[in-house]
Design an enzyme around this catalytic site. Structure first.
Site, short mmCIF file in Angstrom:
data_model
loop_
_atom_site.label_atom_id
_atom_site.label_comp_id
_atom_site.label_asym_id
_atom_site.label_seq_id
_atom_site.Cartn_x
_atom_site.Cartn_y
_atom_site.Cartn_z
N GLU A 103 59.37 -18.83 -10.91
CA GLU A 103 59.48 -17.24 -11.15
C GLU A 103 58.14 -16.67 -10.99
O GLU A 103 57.76 -15.30 -11.18
CB GLU A 103 59.69 -16.81 -12.74
CG GLU A 103 61.08 -17.31 -13.12
CD GLU A 103 61.41 -16.62 -14.55
OE1 GLU A 103 60.65 -16.07 -15.28
OE2 GLU A 103 62.39 -17.10 -15.11
N GLU A 151 59.97 -17.94 -7.23
CA GLU A 151 61.02 -17.95 -6.89
C GLU A 151 62.01 -18.27 -7.84
O GLU A 151 61.63 -18.37 -9.08
CB GLU A 151 61.09 -19.22 -5.96
CG GLU A 151 60.51 -20.33 -6.25
CD GLU A 151 60.88 -20.94 -7.59
OE1 GLU A 151 62.12 -21.20 -7.68
OE2 GLU A 151 60.12 -21.30 -8.38
#
Lengths: 362, 362
Positions: free
Chosen positions: B328, B180
């Site tokens: 991420e 994310e």
């Protein structure tokens, strides 16, 4: 076998120079310019910075990776310290050559060239072409009854590793994993660990390849007896004499690994220690010359209980902690994709400036 | 955006079936036949056995790897909980598309196909072709003053992830990392963690992208205030209602990740949780349907203090522990070479019988 020169040890201790600290500083500045919160890649940033320094500020050439597995037998096996018979050392060397062992799979997957070195297996391997023949002796002596090696044998074994580091340098290898195979060698590593870190035998002696509790108790007694024989106060040997520790209670593969760690540092090659036995060798190299630590990574933390004390002594955090206890260099090779990841991130990420990304609010 | 169907949540809860335990047993027997002491590959053996079971006893097809990065903004950022301005979410999405972020480097290195999903970034991204456009809303609402999402918004966000899992299945992906990007989302994860694990706000609230101590104290106050607003005794909401927790204090990307974890389990795809926020989503999925754990791996342990409580709640040991706190999907992708190593060892090693190696003495 080359006759060991008395100059070997002297040579080992020369010419080991730490990387220039300016590279670490430059690496930190670069890492802080990349599009991520400062320090958010954690240990990857430390690894990248250290490799940048080891490589003298030039990461443009991809790492050339290799793994060395040093095999030898141990006289102490006669005391019943291993779950497997001594013959397994020979059988596993054949398994390495037949590409059947865990290290074959991992070395192939992670592009590390594998070299298997016979530095002291109690077997006749003359007919094996793909083995590196550096046998010093068919097994170290039983350290419960005497010294594991003579001075000449120790020098020869150290030289095997030291010369392999020079050969690695000539082949432009830049990241080497250092592993071993030798039934009985956790007993040696336990003695070395107890003597260097001043921990009791029971604390640093594990189940090795898979002893049950009563067999482990027996192994602890053997470790205690070996310590009593060689390191009683009257013996005059102390933890400040790593070379003599190695000669009395080491193994031929342990001595060769110690030589290779020293040689790698001398040639500016990054070396990855594997598990308990490999790290015992690296710790002795560190005790001989502390600068070797600048070129050393701890690939993983072994499930062997003594390993953490060696890592603490070295002051190195292991890259992985997967409860492995196989040896062969497996944990060291498994750390290679992590090290490679650190370098690729370092080389390829955008900077805040180039990507037009806002900095922190404060 | 597809209008969320009321049937989505019902569908999510159906058809998630645990792998047959016979595969685990068969995998253990195979692992014990390989030329290594029993159990000596530690966690690699657990990983291989779990993957063997997830793949229904067939590891012959190489893993097809992918990573999904879900991006969204958070209304709570108005309370000053982040070290970076909200605009960084948009800027980092552009950085992903420009192949400049850490996840780009790691996904490329470890052969994971990267998909960047806009599920709620507060920006107009219509002109970006390589972005997956699944925006539910331009940012979640400020959970300090109301619910982060309406029921429709929650359903839509869950469905984004759930449908992506179906698409992943159609593309025959077998190992997916779930990551994310969303400035402010550690605040959401801290609230979720406090509510699910009954830990105090101060224990599970960290520095996020890099707050100093006074800013972190402010963030802790915000987390406490959000908990007070939504989970005071009179609210009637408890940790046994994960869907309502998600709606009130989650984020659009967190909901999408929850949907993807549920969808991955439904399709028998192994999913790797990344750090604190990704694992918060996975933990909510687990609270919704505990069987998802059978398909879930914890890629790493984040440096965010709340992460370990989520991992304990899930009962998952992280594969890596490298003090990373980037998100991420970076920690999840970094675990992929370890998982691959486990499978290759499982598939390629020789057995004691085939290599003619002696067994243990006892």
């Amino acid at each position: 076998m080359t006759v060991a020169s008395p100059a070997v040890l002297t040579e080992l201790l020369q010419d080991i120079v730490a990387p220039d600290p300016k590279w670490l500083k430059q690496a930190r500045a670069h890492l802080d310019s990349l599009t991520k919160p400062r320090g958010s890649l954690g240990r990857l940033e430390d690894i990248a910075a250290r490799m940048f320094a080891i490589r003298n500020g030039d990461l443009s050439v991809p790492l050339k990776r290799a793994v060395y597995v040093f095999a030898a037998d141990h006289g102490i096996v006669a005391e019943g310290v291993s779950a497997y018979p001594k013959e397994v050392t020979r059988q596993m060397v054949l398994n390495f050559l037949a590409i059947g062992a865990a290290i074959n799979v991992l070395a192939n997957l992670h592009q590390a060239e594998l070299t298997v070195v016979d530095v002291g297996v109690d077997a006749n391997f003359e007919q094996l072409p793909r083995l590196l023949h550096k046998k010093v002796r068919r097994g170290s002596r039983n350290m419960l009854h005497g010294d594991a090696m003579t001075e000449d044998e120790l020098n020869s074994a150290l030289q095997v590793g030291f010369e392999l580091a020079s050969a690695a340098h000539e082949q432009q290898q830049t990241l080497i994993a250092i592993g071993e195979m030798g039934i009985g060698n956790t007993t040696s590593a336990s003695v070395i660990t107890a003597v260097l870190t001043h921990q009791p035998a029971a604390t640093v002696t594990g189940k090795g390849t898979g002893l049950d509790q009563s067999a482990r108790d027996r192994k602890i007694s053997v470790v205690e007896a070996v310590i009593g024989k060689h390191f009683a106060l009257r013996s005059g040997i102390s933890a400040s004499d790593p070379i003599e520790i190695l000669r009395r209670v080491g193994g031929l593969e342990i001595a060769a690994m110690t030589g290779m760690v020293l040689g790698a540092a001398r040639h500016g090659i990054a070396a990855i220690a594997d598990g308990f036995i490999s790290t015992a060798a690296a710790t002795l190299a560190y005790a001989i010359n502390p600068t070797v630590k600048e070129y050393l990574f701890a690939g993983h933390r072994s499930d062997e209980p003594g390993h953490r004390f060696l890592l603490e002594y070295l002051g190195l955090d292991p890259i992985l902690d997967l409860e492995m206890r196989l040896g062969e260099g497996t944990g060291a090779v498994l750390a290679m994709p992590i090290i490679e990841s650190a370098l690729e991130v370092y080389k390829q990420m955008a900077t805040f400036a180039s990507a037009g990304i806002s900095g922190a609010l404060t």
